[in-house]
Design a protein around this motif. Structure first.
Motif, mmCIF file in Angstrom:
data_model
loop_
_atom_site.group_PDB
_atom_site.id
_atom_site.type_symbol
_atom_site.label_atom_id
_atom_site.label_comp_id
_atom_site.label_asym_id
_atom_site.label_seq_id
_atom_site.Cartn_x
_atom_site.Cartn_y
_atom_site.Cartn_z
ATOM 1 N N SER A 161 0.826 -1.204 0.000
ATOM 2 C CA SER A 161 0.000 0.000 0.000
ATOM 3 C C SER A 161 0.865 1.261 0.000
ATOM 4 N N SER A 162 1.877 1.285 0.841
ATOM 5 C CA SER A 162 2.779 2.440 0.892
ATOM 6 C C SER A 162 3.562 2.591 -0.403
ATOM 7 N N LYS A 163 3.977 1.455 -0.976
ATOM 8 C CA LYS A 163 4.702 1.475 -2.244
ATOM 9 C C LYS A 163 3.845 2.128 -3.330
ATOM 10 N N ALA A 164 2.577 1.728 -3.406
ATOM 11 C CA ALA A 164 1.673 2.297 -4.401
ATOM 12 C C ALA A 164 1.490 3.796 -4.175
ATOM 13 N N ASN A 165 1.390 4.213 -2.917
ATOM 14 C CA ASN A 165 1.226 5.633 -2.608
ATOM 15 C C ASN A 165 2.447 6.450 -3.024
ATOM 16 N N VAL A 166 3.638 5.933 -2.765
ATOM 17 C CA VAL A 166 4.868 6.634 -3.146
ATOM 18 C C VAL A 166 4.952 6.755 -4.666
ATOM 19 N N LEU A 167 4.666 5.661 -5.367
ATOM 20 C CA LEU A 167 4.736 5.692 -6.829
ATOM 21 C C LEU A 167 3.696 6.646 -7.410
ATOM 22 N N ARG A 168 2.509 6.635 -6.854
ATOM 23 C CA ARG A 168 1.445 7.545 -7.299
ATOM 24 C C ARG A 168 1.877 9.002 -7.081
ATOM 25 N N PHE A 169 2.485 9.281 -5.929
ATOM 26 C CA PHE A 169 2.963 10.620 -5.615
ATOM 27 C C PHE A 169 4.042 11.066 -6.609
ATOM 28 N N LEU A 170 5.035 10.195 -6.854
ATOM 29 C CA LEU A 170 6.113 10.540 -7.782
ATOM 30 C C LEU A 170 5.575 10.774 -9.192
ATOM 31 N N LYS A 171 4.663 9.907 -9.626
ATOM 32 C CA LYS A 171 4.083 10.036 -10.968
ATOM 33 C C LYS A 171 3.271 11.332 -11.073
ATOM 34 N N GLY A 172 2.544 11.680 -10.009
ATOM 35 C CA GLY A 172 1.781 12.923 -9.992
ATOM 36 C C GLY A 172 2.682 14.143 -10.097
ATOM 37 N N LEU A 173 3.791 14.132 -9.336
ATOM 38 C CA LEU A 173 4.762 15.230 -9.433
ATOM 39 C C LEU A 173 5.334 15.330 -10.842
ATOM 40 N N GLN A 174 5.664 14.189 -11.388
ATOM 41 C CA GLN A 174 6.239 14.159 -12.731
ATOM 42 C C GLN A 174 5.246 14.730 -13.745
ATOM 43 N N ASN A 175 4.006 14.323 -13.655
ATOM 44 C CA ASN A 175 2.998 14.803 -14.596
ATOM 45 C C ASN A 175 2.726 16.295 -14.440
ATOM 46 N N SER A 176 2.701 16.782 -13.213
ATOM 47 C CA SER A 176 2.376 18.188 -12.994
ATOM 48 C C SER A 176 3.546 19.133 -13.275
ATOM 49 N N ARG A 177 4.773 18.642 -13.100
ATOM 50 C CA ARG A 177 5.935 19.531 -13.261
ATOM 51 C C ARG A 177 6.775 19.242 -14.496
ATOM 52 N N GLY A 178 6.530 18.099 -15.131
ATOM 53 C CA GLY A 178 7.168 17.808 -16.407
ATOM 54 C C GLY A 178 8.628 17.402 -16.378
ATOM 55 N N PHE A 179 9.098 16.811 -15.297
ATOM 56 C CA PHE A 179 10.484 16.362 -15.264
ATOM 57 C C PHE A 179 10.570 14.853 -15.488
ATOM 58 N N SER A 180 11.762 14.380 -15.763
ATOM 59 C CA SER A 180 12.020 12.945 -15.909
ATOM 60 C C SER A 180 12.420 12.379 -14.560
ATOM 61 N N ILE A 181 12.195 11.073 -14.385
ATOM 62 C CA ILE A 181 12.614 10.391 -13.162
ATOM 63 C C ILE A 181 13.546 9.245 -13.536
ATOM 64 N N LEU A 182 14.704 9.235 -12.910
ATOM 65 C CA LEU A 182 15.622 8.104 -13.003
ATOM 66 C C LEU A 182 15.451 7.334 -11.700
ATOM 67 N N MET A 183 14.830 6.164 -11.783
ATOM 68 C CA MET A 183 14.570 5.382 -10.581
ATOM 69 C C MET A 183 15.535 4.201 -10.522
ATOM 70 N N VAL A 184 16.290 4.143 -9.449
ATOM 71 C CA VAL A 184 17.197 3.036 -9.202
ATOM 72 C C VAL A 184 16.455 2.074 -8.283
ATOM 73 N N THR A 185 16.300 0.815 -8.726
ATOM 74 C CA THR A 185 15.543 -0.141 -7.920
ATOM 75 C C THR A 185 15.960 -1.569 -8.227
ATOM 76 N N HIS A 186 15.690 -2.443 -7.273
ATOM 77 C CA HIS A 186 15.852 -3.877 -7.481
ATOM 78 C C HIS A 186 14.507 -4.523 -7.793
ATOM 79 N N ASP A 187 13.445 -3.761 -7.705
ATOM 80 C CA ASP A 187 12.083 -4.262 -7.888
ATOM 81 C C ASP A 187 11.665 -4.075 -9.347
ATOM 82 N N LEU A 188 11.933 -5.075 -10.170
ATOM 83 C CA LEU A 188 11.664 -4.963 -11.601
ATOM 84 C C LEU A 188 10.174 -4.926 -11.920
ATOM 85 N N THR A 189 9.358 -5.569 -11.112
ATOM 86 C CA THR A 189 7.915 -5.524 -11.330
ATOM 87 C C THR A 189 7.418 -4.097 -11.141
ATOM 88 N N CYS A 190 7.869 -3.473 -10.104
ATOM 89 C CA CYS A 190 7.525 -2.076 -9.828
ATOM 90 C C CYS A 190 8.019 -1.191 -10.973
#
Length: 83
Positions: free
Chosen positions: A18-47
């Motif tokens: 649940s928290s993971k989904a909230n963080v991703l939703r927040f980051l995606k919302g920021l990206q959409n509203s401000r127009g920047f790119s995100i470089l995400m470093v992760t071990h979670d390939l499904t995410c």
């Protein structure tokens, strides 16, 4: 000053689903509203497959193209071992 890139290093590591989904939703919302790119470093390939346009693997110190994310395929450890 508006940044062109946000670097997110393991932003969902050790979070419950649940928290993971909230963080991703927040980051995606920021990206959409401000127009920047995100470089995400992760071990979670499904995410990564759920939120990314492109995915690359780091193998032996080199970037390797991984999957066409347009298919939104489910990534697994077995696919990682192919590289």
């Amino acid at each position: 000053m508006e940044p062109a890139l946000m670097i997110a290093d393991e932003p969902t590591s050790m979070l419950d689903p649940s928290s993971k989904a909230n963080v991703l939703r927040f980051l995606k919302g920021l990206q959409n509203s401000r127009g920047f790119s995100i470089l995400m470093v992760t071990h979670d390939l499904t995410c990564a497959a759920k939120v990314s346009d492109r995915i690359y693997l780091l193998k032996n110190g080199r970037l390797q193209p991984f999957v066409p994310v347009a298919d939104r395929i489910e990534c697994s450890i077995y696919q990682m071992e192919e590289f």
